[in-house]
Design a protein around this motif. Structure first.
Motif, PDB file in Angstrom:
ATOM      1  N   THR A  15       0.840  -1.194   0.000  1.00 24.23           N
ATOM      2  CA  THR A  15       0.000   0.000   0.000  1.00 24.23           C
ATOM      3  C   THR A  15       0.874   1.244   0.000  1.00 24.23           C
ATOM      4  N   ALA A  16       0.290   2.387  -0.448  1.00 21.45           N
ATOM      5  CA  ALA A  16       1.035   3.634  -0.497  1.00 21.45           C
ATOM      6  C   ALA A  16       1.236   4.218   0.892  1.00 21.45           C
ATOM      7  N   ARG A  17       0.420   3.843   1.840  1.00 22.98           N
ATOM      8  CA  ARG A  17       0.501   4.359   3.203  1.00 22.98           C
ATOM      9  C   ARG A  17      -0.014   3.315   4.168  1.00 22.98           C
ATOM     10  N   ARG A  18       0.180   3.566   5.444  1.00 23.47           N
ATOM     11  CA  ARG A  18      -0.386   2.664   6.452  1.00 23.47           C
ATOM     12  C   ARG A  18      -1.903   2.788   6.445  1.00 23.47           C
ATOM     13  N   PRO A  19      -2.626   1.673   6.478  1.00 23.00           N
ATOM     14  CA  PRO A  19      -4.084   1.756   6.596  1.00 23.00           C
ATOM     15  C   PRO A  19      -4.479   2.441   7.896  1.00 23.00           C
ATOM     16  N   LEU A  20      -5.488   3.308   7.840  1.00 18.32           N
ATOM     17  CA  LEU A  20      -5.947   4.047   9.011  1.00 18.32           C
ATOM     18  C   LEU A  20      -6.977   3.206   9.763  1.00 18.32           C
ATOM     19  N   ILE A  21      -6.641   2.832  10.993  1.00 13.41           N
ATOM     20  CA  ILE A  21      -7.479   1.962  11.810  1.00 13.41           C
ATOM     21  C   ILE A  21      -8.135   2.797  12.908  1.00 13.41           C
ATOM     22  N   VAL A  22      -9.427   3.004  12.792  1.00 19.50           N
ATOM     23  CA  VAL A  22     -10.169   3.806  13.769  1.00 19.50           C
ATOM     24  C   VAL A  22     -10.461   2.972  15.010  1.00 19.50           C
ATOM     25  N   ARG A  47      -0.109  -0.598  19.969  1.00 14.70           N
ATOM     26  CA  ARG A  47       1.176  -1.176  19.562  1.00 14.70           C
ATOM     27  C   ARG A  47       0.966  -2.351  18.614  1.00 14.70           C
ATOM     28  N   ALA A  48      -0.016  -3.193  18.928  1.00 10.11           N
ATOM     29  CA  ALA A  48      -0.274  -4.368  18.100  1.00 10.11           C
ATOM     30  C   ALA A  48      -0.744  -3.959  16.709  1.00 10.11           C
ATOM     31  N   VAL A  49      -1.608  -2.946  16.642  1.00 12.79           N
ATOM     32  CA  VAL A  49      -2.078  -2.453  15.341  1.00 12.79           C
ATOM     33  C   VAL A  49      -0.915  -1.861  14.555  1.00 12.79           C
ATOM     34  N   TYR A  50      -0.088  -1.077  15.227  1.00 10.47           N
ATOM     35  CA  TYR A  50       1.046  -0.439  14.558  1.00 10.47           C
ATOM     36  C   TYR A  50       2.059  -1.476  14.082  1.00 10.47           C
ATOM     37  N   ALA A  51       2.331  -2.456  14.920  1.00 11.56           N
ATOM     38  CA  ALA A  51       3.279  -3.517  14.558  1.00 11.56           C
ATOM     39  C   ALA A  51       2.794  -4.313  13.354  1.00 11.56           C
ATOM     40  N   ALA A  52       1.472  -4.383  13.192  1.00 13.88           N
ATOM     41  CA  ALA A  52       0.895  -5.113  12.062  1.00 13.88           C
ATOM     42  C   ALA A  52       0.891  -4.279  10.787  1.00 13.88           C
ATOM     43  N   GLY A  53       1.311  -3.022  10.871  1.00 17.65           N
ATOM     44  CA  GLY A  53       1.374  -2.173   9.696  1.00 17.65           C
ATOM     45  C   GLY A  53       0.282  -1.132   9.603  1.00 17.65           C
ATOM     46  N   GLY A  54      -0.588  -1.074  10.610  1.00 19.98           N
ATOM     47  CA  GLY A  54      -1.672  -0.095  10.599  1.00 19.98           C
ATOM     48  C   GLY A  54      -1.299   1.184  11.319  1.00 19.98           C
ATOM     49  N   GLU A  55      -2.060   2.228  11.065  1.00 17.96           N
ATOM     50  CA  GLU A  55      -1.907   3.494  11.774  1.00 17.96           C
ATOM     51  C   GLU A  55      -3.117   3.675  12.674  1.00 17.96           C
ATOM     52  N   PRO A  56      -2.989   3.428  13.996  1.00 19.45           N
ATOM     53  CA  PRO A  56      -4.137   3.557  14.891  1.00 19.45           C
ATOM     54  C   PRO A  56      -4.567   5.008  15.044  1.00 19.45           C
ATOM     55  N   ALA A 248      -6.532  -6.746   5.513  1.00 17.45           N
ATOM     56  CA  ALA A 248      -7.830  -6.478   4.889  1.00 17.45           C
ATOM     57  C   ALA A 248      -8.019  -4.978   4.674  1.00 17.45           C
ATOM     58  N   ALA A 249      -7.603  -4.178   5.663  1.00 20.38           N
ATOM     59  CA  ALA A 249      -7.692  -2.726   5.519  1.00 20.38           C
ATOM     60  C   ALA A 249      -6.760  -2.232   4.417  1.00 20.38           C
ATOM     61  N   ALA A 250      -5.593  -2.865   4.279  1.00 21.81           N
ATOM     62  CA  ALA A 250      -4.652  -2.487   3.229  1.00 21.81           C
ATOM     63  C   ALA A 250      -5.228  -2.786   1.854  1.00 21.81           C
ATOM     64  N   THR A 251      -5.944  -3.884   1.730  1.00 19.31           N
ATOM     65  CA  THR A 251      -6.592  -4.213   0.465  1.00 19.31           C
ATOM     66  C   THR A 251      -7.606  -3.139   0.106  1.00 19.31           C
ATOM     67  N   ARG A 252      -8.306  -2.638   1.097  1.00 20.75           N
ATOM     68  CA  ARG A 252      -9.276  -1.548   0.887  1.00 20.75           C
ATOM     69  C   ARG A 252      -8.567  -0.302   0.388  1.00 20.75           C
ATOM     70  N   VAL A 253      -7.388  -0.009   0.940  1.00 20.97           N
ATOM     71  CA  VAL A 253      -6.620   1.159   0.512  1.00 20.97           C
ATOM     72  C   VAL A 253      -6.215   1.016  -0.948  1.00 20.97           C
TER      73      VAL A 253
END
Length: 264
Positions: A15-22, A47-56, A248-253
């Motif tokens: 993905t071009a950026r970290r997926p944004l996880i609300v 931390r777990a979300v960030y470590a997985a590649g998401g932006e909490p 899954a969020a990255a696929t959406r991005v």
């Protein structure tokens, strides 16, 4: 079987950026270094979300008088690539047409109303949704189910318990965690009657539903009763749950739509 970590990381790195996880914040009466009431989330969770590649992204739960306009919540979630409903206090019994139990704690109906609206928007708009502990119960209630108000009346509470998880053989959850794994729990309520479309995906040895998936859902949804963030830093199985969700969020991005399922 757990999907190899390098493959999960590759999914997010494309993905071009970290997926944004609300993540809706939790109301707290106090927090260290803050003089007044606070809005918080668990450090291990972000931390777990960030470590997985998401932006909490933690957002303010606003539902004055325990009322909220669902379209207003939809507008607030316009940027969400994924939604994580975290643990927290008890869900008020009235939302599921039940009577409150004397043991209930941490009830905040403004929090409830906002979380219920977030759950409904995420499911309706097919935003990838991971619901943890209280979040799992919120989704069940949002879909018309109800809760065992105090597990001490049935199986016994799962406060501060580490126990084995038995994954249903026909559940897509097994593709992530395998047939069994050790989980960390902290809850005294759990699912009783399943909400519309929900299917059990895993159980504890005493018969408590520990995970659910959603039948015929065009998006990605997983509800779990335990706290994977407790051990995600050291347990690759728990880390894989966050990685699959963020994937899954990255696929959406990448695609601009959320046509992705839990099952491959």
């Amino acid at each position: 079987m757990v999907k190899p970590a390098d493959k999960l990381e590759e999914t997010v790195s494309m993905t071009a950026r970290r997926p944004l996880i609300v993540i809706p914040a939790r109301f707290s009466e106090h927090a260290t270094a803050l003089r007044y009431e606070a809005e918080v989330t668990a450090r291990a969770l972000v931390r777990a979300v960030y470590a997985a590649g998401g932006e909490p992204v933690v957002i303010h739960p606003s539902a004055p008088g325990a009322e909220v306009d669902i379209d207003a919540v939809r507008e607030r979630l316009w940027f969400a690539d994924g939604v994580l409903l975290p643990g927290g206090g008890d869900v008020a019994a009235r939302w599921s047409g039940q009577q409150p139990h004397p043991s209930q704690y941490g009830v905040d109906e403004e929090q409830d109303a906002f979380d219920l609206a977030v759950a409904r928007v995420a499911l309706a708009d097919r935003i990838p949704l991971l619901a943890i502990c209280r979040g799992n119960q919120i989704v069940n209630v949002a879909l018309g189910g109800d809760l065992i108000q105090d597990m001490a009346d049935t199986t016994g509470t799962h406060f501060n318990r580490v126990h084995e998880l038995r994954v249903a053989e026909d559940s897509p959850l097994g593709e992530i965690v395998g047939s069994a794994t050790t989980i960390s729990c902290y809850h005294h309520q759990c699912i009783a009657t399943l909400g519309s479309g929900l299917m059990p995906a895993a159980y504890s040895a005493d018969g408590v539903i520990e995970a659910v998936t959603l039948r015929d859902h065009d998006g990605w949804y997983l509800g779990i009763q335990w706290h994977p963030e407790d051990s995600a830093a050291t347990d690759p199985v728990q880390a894989a749950l966050f990685a699959r969700f963020v994937g899954a969020a990255a696929t959406r991005v990448r695609s601009g739509v959320d046509e992705v399922r839990l099952a491959p």
